[in-house]
Design an enzyme around this catalytic site. Structure first.
Site, short mmCIF file in Angstrom:
data_model
loop_
_atom_site.label_atom_id
_atom_site.label_comp_id
_atom_site.label_asym_id
_atom_site.label_seq_id
_atom_site.Cartn_x
_atom_site.Cartn_y
_atom_site.Cartn_z
N ARG A 85 59.57 13.80 96.30
CA ARG A 85 60.80 13.29 95.69
C ARG A 85 60.48 12.75 94.30
O ARG A 85 59.94 11.67 94.15
CB ARG A 85 61.40 12.19 96.57
CG ARG A 85 62.88 11.89 96.23
CD ARG A 85 63.34 10.55 96.79
NE ARG A 85 62.82 9.45 96.00
CZ ARG A 85 62.57 8.24 96.48
NH1 ARG A 85 62.80 7.95 97.76
NH2 ARG A 85 62.10 7.29 95.70
N HIS A 134 65.47 7.24 94.79
CA HIS A 134 66.23 7.52 96.01
C HIS A 134 67.71 7.65 95.70
O HIS A 134 68.40 8.54 96.21
CB HIS A 134 66.01 6.41 97.04
CG HIS A 134 67.01 6.42 98.15
ND1 HIS A 134 67.00 7.40 99.13
CD2 HIS A 134 68.05 5.62 98.43
CE1 HIS A 134 68.01 7.18 99.97
NE2 HIS A 134 68.67 6.10 99.57
N TYR A 165 57.64 0.86 93.42
CA TYR A 165 56.77 1.08 94.59
C TYR A 165 55.86 2.29 94.45
O TYR A 165 55.15 2.65 95.37
CB TYR A 165 57.60 1.17 95.88
CG TYR A 165 58.77 2.13 95.86
CD1 TYR A 165 60.06 1.65 95.63
CD2 TYR A 165 58.61 3.49 96.08
CE1 TYR A 165 61.17 2.50 95.62
CE2 TYR A 165 59.71 4.37 96.07
CZ TYR A 165 60.97 3.86 95.84
OH TYR A 165 62.05 4.70 95.83
#
Lengths: 352, 248
Positions: free
Chosen positions: B142, B146, B155
């Site tokens: 990814r 998100h 993160y």
């Protein structure tokens, strides 16, 4: 085979279903509740090639014998066991119904419906609304045994109807007897909305009556005035109606109180008009259910009737329900809203 | 959120926000296809995070025992919001679970267009001919956040994202392959991008000028028909809005 829809309410005192059947010259057969449920499913499957019955242990006939003989008649691909998984049963049922088919899904005990709660509430109930009517699961019916049985304890006695009545998009139905169950189940299966159909397990064997043969439906959303009366309106559903009938008889015999007894039959959507009309006449209302009193469905009825009948009410609305404890084992007979508690409430309201 | 589109014409079911609920539903849909004897599969898509939900396990077990023509397609992109796969599972990814549920599985490079096409084609044929479930786990990464509410630099390192983007971007890979084979050119690429951009802008404008749906639609489609209590509530709402027209 033609469909006979028996629409209610009938004017004044509505005749018991068997008298209606006799008047229509329909043959009847004496049977219990599980046989009536079985009969309804058989008819549903005969008249709808897409109808399938599935759940835990339904293949051999079911733990309450509701699906006896169906597999032999309709085959393995239409009557089958699923793995032991309620969330799977519910999800699978939704998917099958979303393809325009009829899914009759059994949850073995209403106490075990909770793993399926997300699928039922977040998925089934919202399927049509969230897709702007592109899709729907109208062909979906969940059947599940509910209610006190004398020895069920915490996990074989629950009446979870109130969790589902607060879920827009679901219909919730609970029959009181075999003839009622057959007609209501056929109506539920054929209703183009997902239905949670709760079957009072205590009645499976013990509730016996003459049930009309053949295909008939009892309309959803319409209450049944079981007996007319002048003094107090008494409302219940499912197994509780046997208790309420006895309480009404006792009130009549011992205090000369005339009760109007109403079986809601469908809790969502519920027949406000019929109850409103009754309470405008009597001025007094008792609502009774096994489920815990706080937040139970009687609260909805009491509030709605207060809104509609405020000026007609002569007494506070009485609720006779289970206490707010988990359904107990050893204390069951103290816990349930029995005949005497219901009688007391009727007298209290009548004499207020 | 763009995931909630659906079209009955395209057999593309509208899904919800709770993850993985569609997986057992797809099994039920596949059962319907099997009943009809159709030359079709149900295809169900989800991420490696959703595969931790109970519904995933329920679905795979049902698919195996009920022998349905379904392809489960798992996009393993390394993250479920901020949760890396090491905190999502300890087994051998999602493909290994298929074995436990008695079904075929294939793990494929999710950034290789041709490989994914080949795997899906093979899975579909197997599922239909054997009336059985097949699971595909497509390994990918990814690159983006998100969602628009997420800042993934909180993160993971920018270097990590950069590496995946530059080394294995699937669209670049496929374009390079097509150009090498003489099937595509830089000019065609520029033109296509410009054409598609125009289409998107047109669609955006059409959507913006279409306006909001009518208030009357708020109470429709709860049930097939509006029951009495919804008619009552709708009347009350409309009366209230009419009383305060400037406030809503």
């Amino acid at each position: 085979m033609s469909l006979k829809r028996i629409l209610t309410p009938l004017p004044a005192a509505s005749a018991p279903l068997r008298r209606q059947a006799a008047a229509m010259s329909t043959a009847v057969t004496k049977m219990n509740l599980f046989t009536a449920v079985n009969d309804a499913m058989r008819i549903a499957m005969k008249t709808d090639d897409t109808a399938v019955v599935f759940g835990e242990d339904v293949a051999f006939g079911g733990v309450f014998r509701c699906s006896v003989g169906l597999r032999e008649e309709f085959g393995n691909d239409r009557v089958f066991n699923t793995p032991l998984c309620e969330q799977g049963i519910a999800g699978f049922a939704i998917g099958y119904a979303s393809m325009g088919k009829t899914a009759i899904a059994e949850i073995q005990f209403a106490d075990y419906i909770f793993p399926a709660f997300d699928q039922i509430v977040n998925e089934a109930a919202k399927y049509r609304y969230r897709s702007g009517n592109e899709f729907d699961v109208g062909g979906l019916t969940f059947r599940t045994p509910c209610g006190a049985v004398g020895h069920g304890g915490h996990y074989h006695s629950q009446s979870p109807e109130a969790y589902f009545t607060m879920t827009p998009g679901l219909k919730v139905v609970m029959p009181r007897s075999p003839a009622e169950a057959k007609g209501l189940l056929l109506a539920s299966i054929r209703d183009p909305n997902p239905v949670v159909f709760l079957e009072p397990k205590a009645l499976y064997r013990t509730s016996v009556e003459e049930v009309p043969d053949g295909d008939y439906e009892i309309a959803l959303g319409k209450a049944d005035v079981m007996r007319t009366g002048a003094d107090v309106t008494v409302v219940g559903w499912g197994g509780q109606l046997r208790v309420l009938e006895a309480a009404c008889d006792m009130a009549e015999q011992e205090r000369g109180i005339s009760c109007e007894l109403i079986d809601l039959r469908t809790l969502m959507p519920w027949d406000v008009e019929t109850v409103e009309k009754s309470v405008n006449k009597t001025g007094r209302l008792i609502v009774s259910h096994e489920a815990p009193v706080t937040g139970g469905f009687a609260a909805e009825i009491a509030t709605k009737i207060t809104e509609r009948c405020f000026l007609s009410l002569e007494a506070p609305i009485e609720r006779v329900c289970g206490y707010d404890t988990p359904f107990p084992l050893i204390y069951e007979k103290y816990y349930v809203p029995d005949k005497l508690k219901c009688f007391e409430a009727i007298v209290k309201a009548a004499e207020y | 959120m763009p995931i909630h589109v659906g079209s009955s014409e395209h057999h593309f079911h509208t899904i919800s926000s709770p993850l993985s609920t569609q997986i057992p539903q797809a099994v039920g849909a596949a059962y319907a296809l099997k009943q009809e004897g159709r030359d079709n599969v149900a295809m169900c898509f989800f991420g490696e995070g959703a595969a931790s939900e109970g519904d995933f396990h329920a679905a795979l077990n049902f698919a195996g025992t009920l022998e349905v023509p379904i392809v489960f397609f798992c996009r393993n992109n390394g993250y479920a919001i901020s949760t890396p796969t090491h905190e999502q599972y300890r087994g051998d990814g999602i493909a290994s679970r298929a074995v436990g549920y008695g079904m075929h599985a294939i793990r494929v490079d999710g950034n290789d267009m041709a490989a994914v096409y080949a795997a899906t084609k093979a899975a579909r044929e197997l599922a239909i001919s054997n009336s059985c479930p097949v699971l595909i786990e497509a390994m990918t990464y990814r690159v983006g956040h998100h969602s628009t509410s997420d800042d993934s630099s909180r993160y993971r390192s920018i270097d990590e994202i950069k590496k995946w983007k530059e080394d294995v971007d699937p669209i670049s890979r496929f374009r390079n392959y097509l150009e090498k084979e003489g099937l595509w050119s830089q000019d065609e690429d520029t033109q296509l991008r410009s054409d598609e951009r125009l289409e998107v802008l047109k669609a955006l404008e059409a959507a913006e000028t279409a306006g909001k749906p009518s208030l009357e639609e708020m109470f429709t489609d709860v049930f097939d028909e509006k029951p009495a209590h919804l008619v009552e509530q709708e009347e009350a709402m409309l009366a209230h809005i009419a009383k305060y027209p400037d406030k809503y």
